[in-house]
Design a protein around this motif. Structure first.
Motif, PDB file in Angstrom:
ATOM      1  N   VAL A 139       2.946 -15.273   5.192  1.00 30.71           N
ATOM      2  CA  VAL A 139       4.271 -15.716   5.638  1.00 30.71           C
ATOM      3  C   VAL A 139       4.761 -14.838   6.796  1.00 30.71           C
ATOM      4  N   LEU A 140       4.593 -13.526   6.645  1.00 36.14           N
ATOM      5  CA  LEU A 140       5.045 -12.589   7.684  1.00 36.14           C
ATOM      6  C   LEU A 140       3.894 -11.641   8.047  1.00 36.14           C
ATOM      7  N   PRO A 141       3.020 -12.021   8.967  1.00 35.84           N
ATOM      8  CA  PRO A 141       1.889 -11.150   9.318  1.00 35.84           C
ATOM      9  C   PRO A 141       2.329  -9.986  10.213  1.00 35.84           C
ATOM     10  N   ILE A 142       2.948  -8.992   9.579  1.00 37.89           N
ATOM     11  CA  ILE A 142       3.542  -7.857  10.291  1.00 37.89           C
ATOM     12  C   ILE A 142       2.578  -6.672  10.233  1.00 37.89           C
ATOM     13  N   PHE A 143       2.529  -5.888  11.321  1.00 35.76           N
ATOM     14  CA  PHE A 143       1.762  -4.642  11.276  1.00 35.76           C
ATOM     15  C   PHE A 143       2.712  -3.477  11.044  1.00 35.76           C
ATOM     16  N   SER A 144       2.330  -2.610  10.135  1.00 32.29           N
ATOM     17  CA  SER A 144       3.079  -1.376   9.924  1.00 32.29           C
ATOM     18  C   SER A 144       2.130  -0.210  10.166  1.00 32.29           C
ATOM     19  N   PHE A 145       2.498   0.657  11.073  1.00 33.67           N
ATOM     20  CA  PHE A 145       1.641   1.808  11.389  1.00 33.67           C
ATOM     21  C   PHE A 145       1.376   2.649  10.143  1.00 33.67           C
ATOM     22  N   THR A 146       2.423   2.875   9.348  1.00 37.05           N
ATOM     23  CA  THR A 146       2.278   3.744   8.172  1.00 37.05           C
ATOM     24  C   THR A 146       1.601   3.025   7.002  1.00 37.05           C
ATOM     25  N   TYR A 147       1.984   1.774   6.736  1.00 40.01           N
ATOM     26  CA  TYR A 147       1.409   1.078   5.579  1.00 40.01           C
ATOM     27  C   TYR A 147      -0.083   0.799   5.785  1.00 40.01           C
ATOM     28  N   HIS A 148      -0.456   0.589   7.038  1.00 37.31           N
ATOM     29  CA  HIS A 148      -1.872   0.478   7.409  1.00 37.31           C
ATOM     30  C   HIS A 148      -2.608   1.757   6.952  1.00 37.31           C
ATOM     31  N   LEU A 149      -2.014   2.914   7.263  1.00 38.56           N
ATOM     32  CA  LEU A 149      -2.660   4.178   6.873  1.00 38.56           C
ATOM     33  C   LEU A 149      -2.629   4.387   5.356  1.00 38.56           C
ATOM     34  N   TYR A 150      -1.587   3.879   4.710  1.00 40.31           N
ATOM     35  CA  TYR A 150      -1.504   4.041   3.248  1.00 40.31           C
ATOM     36  C   TYR A 150      -2.673   3.342   2.538  1.00 40.31           C
ATOM     37  N   SER A 151      -3.187   2.264   3.103  1.00 40.62           N
ATOM     38  CA  SER A 151      -4.364   1.635   2.474  1.00 40.62           C
ATOM     39  C   SER A 151      -5.567   2.575   2.532  1.00 40.62           C
ATOM     40  N   LEU A 152      -5.637   3.382   3.598  1.00 41.42           N
ATOM     41  CA  LEU A 152      -6.754   4.341   3.707  1.00 41.42           C
ATOM     42  C   LEU A 152      -6.550   5.485   2.708  1.00 41.42           C
ATOM     43  N   ILE A 153      -5.307   5.879   2.514  1.00 42.57           N
ATOM     44  CA  ILE A 153      -5.016   6.854   1.452  1.00 42.57           C
ATOM     45  C   ILE A 153      -5.418   6.248   0.103  1.00 42.57           C
ATOM     46  N   GLY A 154      -5.216   4.934  -0.018  1.00 38.37           N
ATOM     47  CA  GLY A 154      -5.617   4.223  -1.247  1.00 38.37           C
ATOM     48  C   GLY A 154      -7.113   4.322  -1.496  1.00 38.37           C
ATOM     49  N   PRO A 191       0.800  -1.234   0.000  1.00 38.94           N
ATOM     50  CA  PRO A 191       0.000   0.000   0.000  1.00 38.94           C
ATOM     51  C   PRO A 191       0.832   1.283   0.000  1.00 38.94           C
ATOM     52  N   GLY A 192       2.032   1.266   0.609  1.00 39.58           N
ATOM     53  CA  GLY A 192       2.850   2.479   0.626  1.00 39.58           C
ATOM     54  C   GLY A 192       3.240   2.886  -0.779  1.00 39.58           C
ATOM     55  N   ASP A 193       3.678   1.908  -1.556  1.00 43.27           N
ATOM     56  CA  ASP A 193       4.093   2.170  -2.939  1.00 43.27           C
ATOM     57  C   ASP A 193       2.961   2.797  -3.745  1.00 43.27           C
ATOM     58  N   MET A 194       1.736   2.352  -3.449  1.00 36.34           N
ATOM     59  CA  MET A 194       0.584   2.831  -4.218  1.00 36.34           C
ATOM     60  C   MET A 194       0.341   4.324  -4.006  1.00 36.34           C
ATOM     61  N   ALA A 195       0.760   4.844  -2.845  1.00 34.91           N
ATOM     62  CA  ALA A 195       0.494   6.263  -2.568  1.00 34.91           C
ATOM     63  C   ALA A 195       1.189   7.162  -3.594  1.00 34.91           C
ATOM     64  N   ILE A 196       2.305   6.714  -4.133  1.00 37.68           N
ATOM     65  CA  ILE A 196       2.971   7.469  -5.201  1.00 37.68           C
ATOM     66  C   ILE A 196       2.499   6.990  -6.576  1.00 37.68           C
ATOM     67  N   ALA A 197       2.378   5.672  -6.747  1.00 30.30           N
ATOM     68  CA  ALA A 197       2.060   5.129  -8.071  1.00 30.30           C
ATOM     69  C   ALA A 197       0.661   5.537  -8.558  1.00 30.30           C
ATOM     70  N   VAL A 198      -0.323   5.509  -7.671  1.00 27.24           N
ATOM     71  CA  VAL A 198      -1.714   5.673  -8.125  1.00 27.24           C
ATOM     72  C   VAL A 198      -1.978   7.044  -8.772  1.00 27.24           C
ATOM     73  N   PRO A 199      -1.600   8.162  -8.137  1.00 22.42           N
ATOM     74  CA  PRO A 199      -1.846   9.433  -8.834  1.00 22.42           C
ATOM     75  C   PRO A 199      -1.104   9.524 -10.177  1.00 22.42           C
ATOM     76  N   SER A 200       0.083   8.915 -10.254  1.00 23.06           N
ATOM     77  CA  SER A 200       0.816   8.952 -11.515  1.00 23.06           C
ATOM     78  C   SER A 200       0.145   8.089 -12.584  1.00 23.06           C
ATOM     79  N   ILE A 201      -0.469   6.996 -12.166  1.00 20.81           N
ATOM     80  CA  ILE A 201      -1.266   6.182 -13.089  1.00 20.81           C
ATOM     81  C   ILE A 201      -2.492   6.974 -13.554  1.00 20.81           C
ATOM     82  N   ALA A 202      -3.153   7.622 -12.600  1.00 17.08           N
ATOM     83  CA  ALA A 202      -4.395   8.337 -12.921  1.00 17.08           C
ATOM     84  C   ALA A 202      -4.163   9.385 -14.007  1.00 17.08           C
ATOM     85  N   VAL A 203      -3.039  10.097 -13.962  1.00 18.61           N
ATOM     86  CA  VAL A 203      -2.816  11.172 -14.931  1.00 18.61           C
ATOM     87  C   VAL A 203      -2.206  10.677 -16.244  1.00 18.61           C
TER      88      VAL A 203
END
Ligand SMILES: *[C@@H]1O[C@H](CO)[C@@H](O)[C@H](O)[C@H]1NC(C)=O
Ligand SMILES: *[C@@H]1O[C@H](CO)[C@@H](O)[C@H](O)[C@H]1NC(C)=O
Ligand SMILES: *[C@@H]1O[C@H](CO)[C@@H](O)[C@H](O)[C@H]1NC(C)=O
Ligand SMILES: *[C@@H]1O[C@H](CO)[C@@H](O)[C@H](O)[C@H]1NC(C)=O
Ligand SMILES: *[C@@H]1O[C@H](CO)[C@@H](O)[C@H](O)[C@H]1NC(C)=O
Ligand SMILES: *[C@@H]1O[C@H](CO)[C@@H](O)[C@H](O)[C@H]1NC(C)=O
Ligand SMILES: *[C@@H]1O[C@H](CO)[C@@H](O)[C@H](O)[C@H]1NC(C)=O
Ligand SMILES: *[C@@H]1O[C@H](CO)[C@@H](O)[C@H](O)[C@H]1NC(C)=O
Ligand SMILES: *[C@@H]1O[C@H](CO)[C@@H](O)[C@H](O)[C@H]1NC(C)=O
Ligand SMILES: *[C@@H]1O[C@H](CO)[C@@H](O)[C@H](O)[C@H]1NC(C)=O
Length: 683
Positions: free
Chosen positions: A305-320, A257-269
């Motif tokens: 495989v690795l059920p890790i929580f990331s405080f920021t990546y969790h929020l990036y899905s909401l930005i998504g 989800p973090g990667d998408m925060a940059i990729a998605v607007p660039s895809i949209a345009v």
């Protein structure tokens, strides 16, 4: 003045029929799914007519132990196939391997996907007049160089070497590379940067059944010595649907989800491929923990495989969720996911302590270190998402959380300033853990401006200046990740310079990092953007131990594509696919820029040019929309004339007198969609 319904009707223009976007000569997408190499990079041993495989009908004869490295001229993705003619000798083999950077061309294999070793060669036992094709799971997601090896004493005629281009699988063959957006300026290098960003995201759009199988995750450690090249294959189903947006073309081929925060607007345009975005976003949202509301660090199989929580990546899905809604205008999608959004945000808020800041207890982020305590990046992103939540509450008509969210946001802003602002550096400190760290991170400071966590425009400007003062020869440092240049975090830094009103910093950084280095350095693919590198220009990304593993086509490195459209040409959507828009260009030292894109509500374009006396801005937005136009206030003041074009009424025309020393931006709001010509005359 332009919004009265009678005027609206007069202002309404008929919708322009969609035509193919201009400047298509910059588009890097292959025109056919069958792609052949463009040149021979190197020949080892005896190969007759090696260059025969760069054109139809050619035959290259491999005699004895020999190898040829073919160059596709740009990064590509695909399934390799070839034919044989005559073959002499017994037990003859042809091998194929792939690399993105010329640096990792190897006689024993590909570049790498695991954190150790290299990936093995695909070997084909061959006979005369045969046809050979790699299995689907052996498609290679990113490579510019393809090696053809022959390892025996006989000889083999190789013909018809090609790859079947596998990126953008959902696009009909004859529609490959038909972009809905465009960009052009007087700087050809930046034009190439825009299109390379768009193409990078295309290479990161894959068949979801060919995702990373995570063969070695957790198995290979730095203490395990890998000597033989490792098997590799791509056959894990990572999302539903027919296409998925992933982090990288070669690897991980996972939804992050973090990667998408940059990729998605660039895809949209550029391609407006919102279907792939949605498939990927859905694959994350479906994994929400029903007890806590936590969203995954990455999609399947990583989350298993690795059920890790990331405080920021969790929020990036909401930005998504917000980005998807913003660009598609799909209110129903937002409504369907509103409870997910609220549940997830309340989980984030459970980390907020008596200081008003969230105390981060999970180290997982974009592979920076020290991601704990009252971290500035995490709190800036939380502040940003709280404000998204407040604005989305209005869209879905659910005011229940608005008040509390406003209160949380206010406290975060005040506490971040009180506890983390370091006025001697004009930057926020990473956290307030004692003894106080001297580290001022790039991520948290860029995000503080992007999120409007800053307390005044002057503070934002001072951060922008302090970040720019730290640049090295190869770009903006991210000291929170060692001696690293992060094209991901630098994408947020670009936005920060524009928002702070220092557009020339953004233009300089784009040319330095994305132009001179990431495109034009000969170790790069000249077509796609790398995941990360070292401040000294080495292709070493500090978080990884294995340099050939670095991905050269990473969607999180595509920030300039959106930045050039949104800020340079100033074409921004504010609400629901552009039902509300903002035209706010900042040339930042360029003399001309233009951009366009299409969304569910229609076509948008702008053309910004320096004139002898000031600035000219021409723009067009769809009928039935509304918006604002603004320009940077000229230091000595001036006049801004806004004229609607092709209307019978003058009701949309207006003049703004700009006083000397006004500062910031000036303009008008409440314009009805249509075509406008804005003339700014400087005093
Ligand atoms: C060709 O030989 C050079 C020098 O030994 C080596 O570095 C390179 O990897 C070889 N290329 C291939 C494709 O085997
Ligand atoms: C050529 O490579 C194939 C596949 O790895 C292997 O089976 C074969 O033994 C090799 N031949 C020679 C002569 O090295
Ligand atoms: C050349 O390769 C392509 C792609 O695999 C294949 O479709 C075509 O039939 C081949 N041509 C010949 C003459 O074998
Ligand atoms: C993926 O390929 C590997 C190696 O061939 C195989 O063991 C595995 O079962 C495959 N997985 C799926 C989901 O097809
Ligand atoms: C596909 O959709 C179903 C139903 O929503 C969901 O259970 C499943 O997890 C999804 N698969 C992936 C890979 O996201
Ligand atoms: C949800 O989170 C709780 C608390 O961290 C954890 O115990 C549980 O295993 C998680 N559930 C799933 C399905 O991951
Ligand atoms: C605070 O920041 C510094 C610098 O990044 C880091 O070394 C330290 O671990 C951080 N504190 C916590 C609790 O993560
Ligand atoms: C954050 O929470 C952890 C775990 O509960 C705790 O050990 C740490 O002291 C807290 N940090 C701050 C800055 O309150
Ligand atoms: C940023 O925050 C300030 C309050 O600190 C507010 O007045 C301003 O409107 C915000 N700017 C934007 C663009 O939301
Ligand atoms: C890089 O690609 C551009 C086209 O995008 C081309 O004009 C230029 O020659 C290429 N540069 C090199 C060094 O190959």
């Amino acid at each position: 003045m332009c919004l009265e319904s009678s005027v609206l009707a007069l202002c309404a223009l008929s919708r322009v029929a969609a035509t193919s976007a201009p400047f298509s000569e910059y588009i890097l997408t292959p025109k056919s799914r069958t792609v052949v190499p463009v040149s021979v990079y190197n020949v080892n041993g005896t190969v007759n007519n090696a260059q025969g495989l760069t054109k139809a009908g050619g035959v290259a004869t491999y005699q004895g132990a020999s190898a040829v490295t073919y160059d596709f001229g740009k990064n590509v993705a695909g399934i390799v196939s070839f034919n044989t003619g005559s073959v002499s000798g017994s037990n003859e083999f042809i091998g194929i391997s792939f690399t993105e950077s010329s640096l990792w061309i190897n006689s024993n294999g590909c570049d790498a996907t695991a954190d150790s070793g290299i990936d093995e060669i695909l070997w084909f036992p061959v006979a005369a007049s045969g046809s050979y094709r790699a299995e689907k799971k052996h498609q290679r997601g990113g490579f510019r160089y393809l090696n053809v090896y022959h390892n025996t004493s006989g000889s083999v005629d190789v013909k018809n070497l090609s790859i079947y281009f596998t990126a953008m699988p959902q696009v009909a063959d004859d529609k490959l590379g038909s972009y809905s957006g465009y960009f052009n300026s007087d700087d050809t290098q930046l034009n190439r940067v825009w299109y390379a960003g768009a193409y990078t995201n295309e290479l990161c759009t894959i068949d979801p059944t060919a995702g990373n199988a995570l063969i070695y995750l957790g198995e290979i450690t730095s203490t395990m010595k890998v000597t033989d090249p490792l098997p590799w294959y791509l056959n894990y189903t990572i999302t539903n649907g027919t296409s998925a947006l992933v982090d990288g073309a070669k690897r991980d081929r996972l939804v992050w989800p973090g990667d998408m925060a940059i990729a998605v607007p660039s895809i949209a345009v550029s391609t407006y491929d919102m279907a792939s975005v949605r498939n990927s976003l859905d694959s994350l949202l479906t994994l929400q923990n029903k007890t806590t509301g936590a969203l995954p660090y990455a999609g399947v199989p990583f989350s298993e495989v690795l059920p890790i929580f990331s405080f920021t990546y969790h929020l990036y899905s909401l930005i998504g969720i917000n980005d998807y809604y913003l660009w598609t205008g799909d209110v129903q999608y937002l409504e369907e996911n509103w409870n997910t959004f609220k549940f997830a945000l309340s989980y984030s808020l459970s980390f907020v302590d008596e200081t008003g800041l969230a105390n981060v207890t999970s180290s997982a982020d974009w592979l920076r270190f020290g991601m704990g305590g009252h971290n500035i990046e995490a709190n800036a992103i939380l502040y940003y998402v709280l404000n998204l939540g407040i604005s989305l509450s209005g869209v879905v008509g659910d005011a229940t959380s608005e008040g509390p969210w406003q209160e949380y946001a206010g406290k975060i802003k005040a506490a971040a300033y009180a506890r983390l602002w370091d006025s001697s550096a004009n930057l926020y400190r990473d956290n307030d853990t004692l003894p106080l760290t001297p580290l001022h991170p790039q991520d948290g400071n860029a995000w503080a401006i992007v999120a409007n966590l800053t307390t005044s425009p002057a503070q934002a400007k001072s951060i922008s200046a302090a970040l720019a003062a730290r640049w090295g020869k190869y770009g903006a440092p991210a000291p929170e990740a060692g001696a690293t240049v992060s094209p991901f975090i630098s994408g947020f830094e670009l936005q920060a310079h524009y928002i702070a009103g220092n557009p020339s910093n953004a233009v300089k950084l784009m040319k330095l990092m994305w132009g001179d280095f990431m495109l034009d350095d000969p170790r790069m693919t000249n077509s796609t953007f790398i995941e990360g590198y070292s401040t000294n220009g080495d292709l070493h990304y500090a978080p990884y131990t294995n340099d050939p593993r670095v991905s050269h086509a990473h969607g999180w490195a595509t920030g300039p594509t959106n930045a050039l459209t949104a800020y340079t040409a100033g074409l921004q959507i504010a609400k629901e696919a552009g039902k509300v828009w903002k035209i706010s260009p900042s040339l930042g030292g360029l003399s001309k820029a233009q951009a366009g894109f299409q969304t569910a509500v229609g076509s948008f374009s702008s053309l910004v040019q320096e004139t002898t006396k000031g600035l000219s801005v021409k723009f067009s937005t769809p009928a039935g929309t509304t918006g604002a136009v603004s320009v940077e206030a000229p230091a000595d003041g001036g006049t801004m004339r806004i004229k609607s074009v092709g209307r019978k009424t003058k009701a949309c025309d207006t003049t703004v007198v700009i006083k000397k020393g006004t500062g910031g931006r000036v303009g008008v709001d409440g314009l009805a969609g249509g075509e406008y010509a804005v003339t700014v005359t400087y005093n």
